[in-house]
Motif scaffolding. Structure first.
Motif, PDB file in Angstrom:
ATOM      1  N   MET A   1       0.820  -1.193   0.000  1.00 31.92           N
ATOM      2  CA  MET A   1       0.000   0.000   0.000  1.00 31.92           C
ATOM      3  C   MET A   1       0.865   1.259   0.000  1.00 31.92           C
ATOM      4  N   SER A   2       2.011   1.175   0.641  1.00 32.47           N
ATOM      5  CA  SER A   2       2.890   2.346   0.684  1.00 32.47           C
ATOM      6  C   SER A   2       3.455   2.660  -0.702  1.00 32.47           C
ATOM      7  N   ILE A   3       3.584   1.655  -1.573  1.00 33.04           N
ATOM      8  CA  ILE A   3       4.060   1.907  -2.935  1.00 33.04           C
ATOM      9  C   ILE A   3       3.066   2.784  -3.677  1.00 33.04           C
ATOM     10  N   PHE A   4       1.772   2.477  -3.532  1.00 32.57           N
ATOM     11  CA  PHE A   4       0.747   3.290  -4.192  1.00 32.57           C
ATOM     12  C   PHE A   4       0.725   4.703  -3.633  1.00 32.57           C
ATOM     13  N   LYS A   5       0.884   4.810  -2.322  1.00 32.35           N
ATOM     14  CA  LYS A   5       0.871   6.114  -1.682  1.00 32.35           C
ATOM     15  C   LYS A   5       2.079   6.939  -2.132  1.00 32.35           C
ATOM     16  N   ASN A   6       3.261   6.320  -2.167  1.00 33.83           N
ATOM     17  CA  ASN A   6       4.464   7.027  -2.614  1.00 33.83           C
ATOM     18  C   ASN A   6       4.351   7.426  -4.082  1.00 33.83           C
ATOM     19  N   THR A   7       3.808   6.526  -4.895  1.00 32.52           N
ATOM     20  CA  THR A   7       3.634   6.831  -6.313  1.00 32.52           C
ATOM     21  C   THR A   7       2.671   7.990  -6.487  1.00 32.52           C
ATOM     22  N   PHE A   8       1.585   7.975  -5.739  1.00 32.42           N
ATOM     23  CA  PHE A   8       0.604   9.052  -5.839  1.00 32.42           C
ATOM     24  C   PHE A   8       1.189  10.377  -5.343  1.00 32.42           C
ATOM     25  N   ASN A   9       2.056  10.323  -4.353  1.00 29.89           N
ATOM     26  CA  ASN A   9       2.651  11.541  -3.794  1.00 29.89           C
ATOM     27  C   ASN A   9       3.653  12.202  -4.730  1.00 29.89           C
ATOM     28  N   ILE A  10       4.335  11.433  -5.587  1.00 25.02           N
ATOM     29  CA  ILE A  10       5.324  12.051  -6.471  1.00 25.02           C
ATOM     30  C   ILE A  10       4.691  12.644  -7.731  1.00 25.02           C
ATOM     31  N   LEU A  11       3.405  12.375  -7.929  1.00 23.88           N
ATOM     32  CA  LEU A  11       2.730  12.940  -9.091  1.00 23.88           C
ATOM     33  C   LEU A  11       2.393  14.410  -8.862  1.00 23.88           C
ATOM     34  N   ARG A  12       2.414  15.165  -9.939  1.00 24.28           N
ATOM     35  CA  ARG A  12       1.980  16.561  -9.878  1.00 24.28           C
ATOM     36  C   ARG A  12       0.468  16.594  -9.715  1.00 24.28           C
ATOM     37  N   SER A  13      -0.070  17.728  -9.324  1.00 23.94           N
ATOM     38  CA  SER A  13      -1.519  17.830  -9.107  1.00 23.94           C
ATOM     39  C   SER A  13      -2.286  17.601 -10.411  1.00 23.94           C
ATOM     40  N   GLU A  14      -1.754  18.079 -11.526  1.00 20.79           N
ATOM     41  CA  GLU A  14      -2.427  17.856 -12.815  1.00 20.79           C
ATOM     42  C   GLU A  14      -2.400  16.377 -13.198  1.00 20.79           C
ATOM     43  N   ASP A  15      -1.341  15.668 -12.802  1.00 17.82           N
ATOM     44  CA  ASP A  15      -1.276  14.231 -13.068  1.00 17.82           C
ATOM     45  C   ASP A  15      -2.245  13.461 -12.183  1.00 17.82           C
ATOM     46  N   LYS A  16      -2.443  13.938 -10.972  1.00 22.84           N
ATOM     47  CA  LYS A  16      -3.418  13.290 -10.082  1.00 22.84           C
ATOM     48  C   LYS A  16      -4.828  13.433 -10.642  1.00 22.84           C
ATOM     49  N   ILE A  17      -5.125  14.598 -11.196  1.00 21.30           N
ATOM     50  CA  ILE A  17      -6.438  14.810 -11.806  1.00 21.30           C
ATOM     51  C   ILE A  17      -6.600  13.902 -13.026  1.00 21.30           C
ATOM     52  N   LYS A  18      -5.556  13.794 -13.829  1.00 24.52           N
ATOM     53  CA  LYS A  18      -5.610  12.906 -14.996  1.00 24.52           C
ATOM     54  C   LYS A  18      -5.780  11.454 -14.575  1.00 24.52           C
ATOM     55  N   LEU A  19      -5.156  11.080 -13.473  1.00 23.36           N
ATOM     56  CA  LEU A  19      -5.309   9.720 -12.968  1.00 23.36           C
ATOM     57  C   LEU A  19      -6.749   9.460 -12.522  1.00 23.36           C
ATOM     58  N   LEU A  20      -7.381  10.442 -11.910  1.00 21.89           N
ATOM     59  CA  LEU A  20      -8.784  10.306 -11.529  1.00 21.89           C
ATOM     60  C   LEU A  20      -9.688  10.227 -12.763  1.00 21.89           C
ATOM     61  N   ILE A  21      -9.364  11.000 -13.797  1.00 25.90           N
ATOM     62  CA  ILE A  21     -10.123  10.914 -15.044  1.00 25.90           C
ATOM     63  C   ILE A  21      -9.966   9.529 -15.656  1.00 25.90           C
ATOM     64  N   LEU A  22      -8.746   8.985 -15.613  1.00 25.10           N
ATOM     65  CA  LEU A  22      -8.524   7.624 -16.112  1.00 25.10           C
ATOM     66  C   LEU A  22      -9.355   6.607 -15.344  1.00 25.10           C
ATOM     67  N   PHE A  23      -9.421   6.761 -14.039  1.00 25.04           N
ATOM     68  CA  PHE A  23     -10.213   5.843 -13.226  1.00 25.04           C
ATOM     69  C   PHE A  23     -11.698   5.955 -13.580  1.00 25.04           C
ATOM     70  N   PHE A  24     -12.181   7.177 -13.790  1.00 24.21           N
ATOM     71  CA  PHE A  24     -13.572   7.373 -14.204  1.00 24.21           C
ATOM     72  C   PHE A  24     -13.830   6.723 -15.559  1.00 24.21           C
ATOM     73  N   LEU A  25     -12.896   6.871 -16.502  1.00 21.40           N
ATOM     74  CA  LEU A  25     -13.053   6.247 -17.814  1.00 21.40           C
ATOM     75  C   LEU A  25     -13.049   4.724 -17.713  1.00 21.40           C
ATOM     76  N   ILE A  26     -12.255   4.180 -16.784  1.00 22.15           N
ATOM     77  CA  ILE A  26     -12.258   2.734 -16.560  1.00 22.15           C
ATOM     78  C   ILE A  26     -13.636   2.292 -16.080  1.00 22.15           C
ATOM     79  N   LEU A  27     -14.192   3.003 -15.106  1.00 22.14           N
ATOM     80  CA  LEU A  27     -15.517   2.642 -14.583  1.00 22.14           C
ATOM     81  C   LEU A  27     -16.592   2.769 -15.652  1.00 22.14           C
ATOM     82  N   LEU A  28     -16.525   3.823 -16.459  1.00 21.62           N
ATOM     83  CA  LEU A  28     -17.499   4.002 -17.530  1.00 21.62           C
ATOM     84  C   LEU A  28     -17.383   2.895 -18.564  1.00 21.62           C
ATOM     85  N   ASN A  29     -16.172   2.526 -18.901  1.00 19.27           N
ATOM     86  CA  ASN A  29     -15.941   1.452 -19.865  1.00 19.27           C
ATOM     87  C   ASN A  29     -16.463   0.123 -19.340  1.00 19.27           C
TER      88      ASN A  29
END
Length: 184
Positions: A1-29
């Motif tokens: 779990m710490s790997i995901f947390k560390n990975t999420f922490n090194i992302l820029r805020s715009e990348d975090k938003i893009k990651l959330l958009i990707l997750f939404f697209l996965i759910l929609l798909n």
């Protein structure tokens, strides 16, 4: 779990938003995939049995203002809906693939530039004291990181789809699903 947390922490805020958009697209798909699978059963039911029409006639009265409720019209209607759902699903899947590769490429580009500028700004003494393979390895690990993120997204899609199918199967028939899981 710490790997995901560390990975999420090194992302820029715009990348975090893009990651959330990707997750939404996965759910929609996944939702559209489940809808497409769910539409196959009414089509097969109308093609195979006249009893299917009688069993669900109460639900099908909603469609009576659009056309006469009979076996042929319902088969055509659900076939058209199935085709439209698959076209929309494939277009969203195509956009998802484009967005995902654009996202991972921008991450690769960002981290490579960041690491490159960090090495460029080092003094010459750093390079004389450091093995040259270490900076090269570090820069190559950026590509490995982004490819790992890409593979994780593929894995996440498969897990969400599998869980959705299992939930649907448990909802339809819990006993048959348990039997199927034990046998397989």
């Amino acid at each position: 779990m710490s790997i995901f947390k560390n990975t999420f922490n090194i992302l820029r805020s715009e990348d975090k938003i893009k990651l959330l958009i990707l997750f939404f697209l996965i759910l929609l798909n996944v939702f559209l995939e489940m809808l497409g699978i769910g539409l196959i059963f009414p089509i097969l039911g109308f093609l195979i049995s006249e009893k299917f029409l009688l069993a669900y006639s109460n639900y099908l009265n909603i469609l009576s203002p659009l056309f006469d409720i009979n076996r042929n019209n319902l088969t055509i209607f659900f076939s058209i809906i199935l085709i439209v759902v698959f076209i929309i699903k494939n277009l969203i899947g195509l956009y998802f693939a484009h967005f995902k590769y654009k996202f991972t490429y921008s991450l690769l580009n960002y981290f490579s530039e960041k690491m490159y500028s960090r090495y460029i700004n080092k003094d010459i003494l750093f390079f004389s004291e450091t093995n040259t393979s270490i900076p090269i390895r570090n820069i190559e690990n950026v590509a490995t990181f982004t490819e790992g993120l890409n593979q994780f997204l593929f894995f996440l899609i498969d897990i969400i789809f599998l869980l959705s199918v299992l939930i649907l199967l448990f909802y339809i028939s819990i006993i048959n699903t348990i039997f199927l899981l034990i046998v397989v």
